[in-house]
Structure formats: structure tokens, C-alpha cells
Scaffold this motif. Structure first.
Motif, PDB file in Angstrom:
ATOM      1  N   GLN A  37     -10.166  -2.347  -8.664  1.00 40.87           N
ATOM      2  CA  GLN A  37      -9.364  -2.207  -7.452  1.00 40.87           C
ATOM      3  C   GLN A  37      -9.592  -3.361  -6.482  1.00 40.87           C
ATOM      4  O   GLN A  37     -10.723  -3.791  -6.254  1.00 40.87           O
ATOM      5  CB  GLN A  37      -9.672  -0.888  -6.743  1.00 40.87           C
ATOM      6  N   GLU A  38      -8.504  -3.882  -5.927  1.00 43.33           N
ATOM      7  CA  GLU A  38      -8.599  -4.949  -4.941  1.00 43.33           C
ATOM      8  C   GLU A  38      -9.226  -4.408  -3.654  1.00 43.33           C
ATOM      9  O   GLU A  38      -8.846  -3.333  -3.174  1.00 43.33           O
ATOM     10  CB  GLU A  38      -7.206  -5.504  -4.628  1.00 43.33           C
ATOM     11  N   ALA A  68      -6.530   2.050   1.856  1.00 46.29           N
ATOM     12  CA  ALA A  68      -6.547   3.439   1.395  1.00 46.29           C
ATOM     13  C   ALA A  68      -7.549   4.257   2.205  1.00 46.29           C
ATOM     14  O   ALA A  68      -7.290   5.417   2.555  1.00 46.29           O
ATOM     15  CB  ALA A  68      -6.884   3.499  -0.094  1.00 46.29           C
ATOM     16  N   GLN A  72      -6.809  -3.307  -0.842  1.00 51.17           N
ATOM     17  CA  GLN A  72      -6.106  -2.053  -1.111  1.00 51.17           C
ATOM     18  C   GLN A  72      -7.035  -0.856  -0.894  1.00 51.17           C
ATOM     19  O   GLN A  72      -6.624   0.177  -0.359  1.00 51.17           O
ATOM     20  CB  GLN A  72      -5.555  -2.048  -2.540  1.00 51.17           C
ATOM     21  N   ALA A  73      -8.310  -1.007  -1.288  1.00 53.16           N
ATOM     22  CA  ALA A  73      -9.278   0.065  -1.049  1.00 53.16           C
ATOM     23  C   ALA A  73      -9.522   0.243   0.442  1.00 53.16           C
ATOM     24  O   ALA A  73      -9.672   1.374   0.929  1.00 53.16           O
ATOM     25  CB  ALA A  73     -10.588  -0.255  -1.773  1.00 53.16           C
ATOM     26  N   TYR A  98     -15.600  -2.777   0.720  1.00 54.59           N
ATOM     27  CA  TYR A  98     -14.679  -2.047  -0.139  1.00 54.59           C
ATOM     28  C   TYR A  98     -14.490  -2.731  -1.494  1.00 54.59           C
ATOM     29  O   TYR A  98     -13.652  -2.309  -2.286  1.00 54.59           O
ATOM     30  CB  TYR A  98     -13.342  -1.849   0.578  1.00 54.59           C
ATOM     31  N   SER A  99     -15.285  -3.766  -1.751  1.00 49.36           N
ATOM     32  CA  SER A  99     -15.232  -4.417  -3.056  1.00 49.36           C
ATOM     33  C   SER A  99     -16.036  -3.595  -4.056  1.00 49.36           C
ATOM     34  O   SER A  99     -17.035  -2.957  -3.693  1.00 49.36           O
ATOM     35  CB  SER A  99     -15.799  -5.837  -2.970  1.00 49.36           C
ATOM     36  N   PRO A 100     -15.637  -3.565  -5.320  1.00 42.53           N
ATOM     37  CA  PRO A 100     -16.367  -2.770  -6.314  1.00 42.53           C
ATOM     38  C   PRO A 100     -17.862  -3.101  -6.409  1.00 42.53           C
ATOM     39  O   PRO A 100     -18.673  -2.168  -6.504  1.00 42.53           O
ATOM     40  CB  PRO A 100     -15.626  -3.094  -7.616  1.00 42.53           C
ATOM     41  N   ALA A 155       0.833  -1.198   0.000  1.00 41.77           N
ATOM     42  CA  ALA A 155       0.000   0.000   0.000  1.00 41.77           C
ATOM     43  C   ALA A 155       0.868   1.249   0.000  1.00 41.77           C
ATOM     44  O   ALA A 155       1.689   1.439   0.907  1.00 41.77           O
ATOM     45  CB  ALA A 155      -0.916   0.005   1.225  1.00 41.77           C
ATOM     46  N   PRO A 194     -14.902  -1.009 -11.325  1.00 46.01           N
ATOM     47  CA  PRO A 194     -13.449  -0.817 -11.325  1.00 46.01           C
ATOM     48  C   PRO A 194     -12.745  -2.081 -10.862  1.00 46.01           C
ATOM     49  O   PRO A 194     -13.350  -2.969 -10.238  1.00 46.01           O
ATOM     50  CB  PRO A 194     -13.240   0.337 -10.345  1.00 46.01           C
TER      51      PRO A 194
END
Length: 328
Positions: A270-271, A278, A274-275, A127-129, A25, A268
Motif C-alpha cells: 500500500q502506498e 484512509a 493512500q494509507a 503510514y509506510s509499510p 482515494a 504490504p
């Protein structure tokens, strides 16, 4: 070196995933991995890593460059570890569930508020898309008024010995439900039934019904004994129904309107971890509450205890919140 100095406590299955994500990260700088099994912790880092390994929480908290701590240990340890981290002045990201007792969870929330620190729950699916998109569609009224929420989380094992299938699997779906519900709609009552076909003394299969304040009904199926892995959620509204198959190779999210039309919104790549990290870093640097704050963890814990109370009463509906004065 840039980044928020961070340590991960716990190098088990989920701790391993968090170590990997924290190591990469850009907002964080992983300084320590702490685990009672030093060899297991060291094995997650590689021979040439500059991240240090210890079996002592005190050693981690003695490092003034550590600003944030991620805890991924058994739930029974969360209250004591969380208190130690917050009392030391560090921000805290806690694996689900936040604690095993509501009083302990609320104590962590209050301690974080008093200290001016971020307390965040590791509700990774939020936090999953797909779940972020579901939250958006529900909030903007594209589904219409919420009518139903139905999810299935079925596995062929692993069968755990520390918790039952409810406490192992349900926090995922309960945190998703809490995250996507439109403002003003909350669970009111819970009914649950479960079975232990292997005679281990712990539920392997469970069915949860959750009544919502707008009259809608949520239903969650859980199992450790399914022949195949299933991860599906259906959310019905007066305008459209949303289907989410988290294991689908393509078009994981499909929106069906009342005229028979179907659309798969773009998502998107994005994993989720990671989101999640973040968001943790953003809450720290911006001095704000994270999306999955401490109270979201308390609400999920309330529902877990309501399930337990309903099971004790042979499936009778019970209040979704923990009664005042209860020890849970």
C-alpha cells in the motif's frame, strides 16, 4: 456522490502529491484545490477535471459540502490557516510541521477538541509499510528492550531558503521515532551540532542525539550536501536489531537476531499517502483520534525547538520538551 467532501490548500511540491492521492482515494471526494497561483493549481487537475480551482480560502469554506481540508502550505502559514479551517467546522489534515510555535500548535489541538473535529498531522512515513511493521515489532517485544535508534537522511540538495536542514529533514525521522517508541518511553534530552559550509546562514548538515527515558540513545544524521541519497534506520534491542533501507529494491526491512540469523518480514504494497488518507477518513467517520494526532505534531515540534536551543548553546544537552512559559 459518495466520499467525504475534501479540499486541498496548496499546490506546491507536496500539495501536488496530496492532490493526486486525494483525487484517487475512494474514501474522499476532492471538490477544491486552492492556491494563490490558480494556473499552477489548475495544472495539477487536467483539462477535464470536475474539481474546482480557486485562490480564495473563503470560497472553499463557503462550500457546505466540504467536510475536510488538507493544508500543504509553508509552515509559517499553518497557525492561521488551521485556525480558520477548524473554526469553520471542518476536519483538518496538516502538513508537517504542525506549526512553527508550540503555543500555536497547542491552540489548534484545543480548538479541534472543543469543536469535536479531527486534527491529523501529515507524518506520511508513519503510514509506510516498513514503519508500520517496525511499530508492531517494537510493541510486541520482538526486538526486546529498546537500546538504540540510528537514522540517516542524506540528500544532494535541494537547498531551501525558508528553513534549514533540521526543519526540512528532521520532522520525518522525529515523527518516525515518536511513532515507533514503545509505550512509556519518551525523549528526555537533546543535543545537536550543525554546520553551514556554504555560508548561507542556515545549517546544511546536522547531527542530533536524543536521550530516551529508558536510557537508550537515538541518533539522527541530516544533510543537504551528501553525494548520494541515503535513507537508512537501525533500531537495536536486547533480542534483535532491525535494519531499514528505504531505497533498497528488495528486502527493505531486515531483522537480525542475536544468533546471527536474518529475516526479511513481508510488507504490504500500500502506498503511504493512500494509507494516510484512509486513516484520516476513518478517524472522521468513526469519530476517533487518528494515529498521528495533533499531540504527535506537538511532540515533534518540541524536539525541533529543543534542537534549536541546543544549537544556540553550542551543542549542550537541553530538555526535550519546551520549558513552560517559553515563546516557542
Amino acid at each position: 456522490m459518495n466520499g467525504i467532501g475534501t479540499s486541498v490548500i496548496g499546490a506546491g511540491y507536496w500539495g501536488t502529491q496530496l492532490i493526486r492521492a486525494a483525487h484517487s482515494a475512494p474514501q474522499l471526494r476532492l471538490r477544491w484545490v486552492c492556491d494563490l497561483d490558480r494556473e499552477r493549481a489548475a495544472g495539477q487537475l487536467g483539462r477535464y477535471s470536475i474539481v474546482r480551482v480557486t485562490d480564495s480560502l473563503a470560497q472553499v469554506l463557503d462550500d457546505r459540502q466540504v467536510q475536510a481540508v488538507v493544508v500543504a502550505t509553508p509552515a509559517a502559514t499553518h497557525a492561521a490557516l488551521g485556525r480558520a479551517v477548524l473554526e469553520s467546522g471542518r476536519h483538518l489534515l496538516m502538513e508537517k510541521p504542525l506549526c512553527t510555535r508550540r503555543d500555536d500548535a497547542l491552540a489548534l489541538v484545543r480548538l479541534a477538541e472543543t469543536q469535536g473535529l479531527v486534527l491529523m498531522c501529515d507524518h506520511t512515513y508513519c503510514y509506510s509499510p516498513p514503519v508500520r511493521k517496525i511499530r508492531e515489532l517494537a510493541a510486541t517485544g520482538q526486538l526486546g528492550d529498546l537500546c538504540s535508534f540510528d537514522s540517516a537522511r542524506l540528500n544532494h540538495g535541494p537547498i531551501r531558503t525558508d528553513v534549514d536542514a533540521v526543519w526540512d529533514l528532521a520532522p520525518h525521522d522525529l515523527s518516525i521515532l515518536d511513532f515507533v517508541l514503545p509505550p512509556g518511553i519518551r525523549p528526555t534530552h537533546v543535543s545537536a551540532c550543525a554546520s553551514d559550509p556554504l555560508g548561507t546562514g542556515r545549517a546544511h548538515i546536522a547531527y542530533l542525539a536524543i536521550w530516551l527515558s529508558n536510557g537508550a540513545l537515538a541518533h539522527i544524521r541530516l544533510s543537504w550536501l551528501a553525494p548520494v541519497k541515503v535513507r537508512t534506520t537501525s533500531i537495536g534491542g536486547t533480542r534483535a536489531t532491525l535494519l531499514w533501507d528505504d531505497l533498497a529494491a528488495h528486502h527493505r526491512l531486515t531483522l537480525h537476531d542475536r544468533f546471527g540469523n536474518a529475516d526479511s518480514p513481508a510488507l504490504p504494497g500500500q502506498e503511504p499517502l493512500q494509507a494516510l488518507l484512509a486513516e484520516f477518513a476513518g478517524a472522521i467517520t468513526e469519530g476517533r483520534e487518528p494515529l498521528t494526532d495533533g499531540m504527535s505534531g506537538v511532540r515533534v515540534l518540541d524536539l525541533l525547538h529543543a534542537v534549536d536551543r541546543s544549537l544556540e548553546q553550542s551543542g549542550a544537552p537541553v530538555l526535550a520538551t519546551t520549558p513552560a512559559g517559553a515563546l516557542s
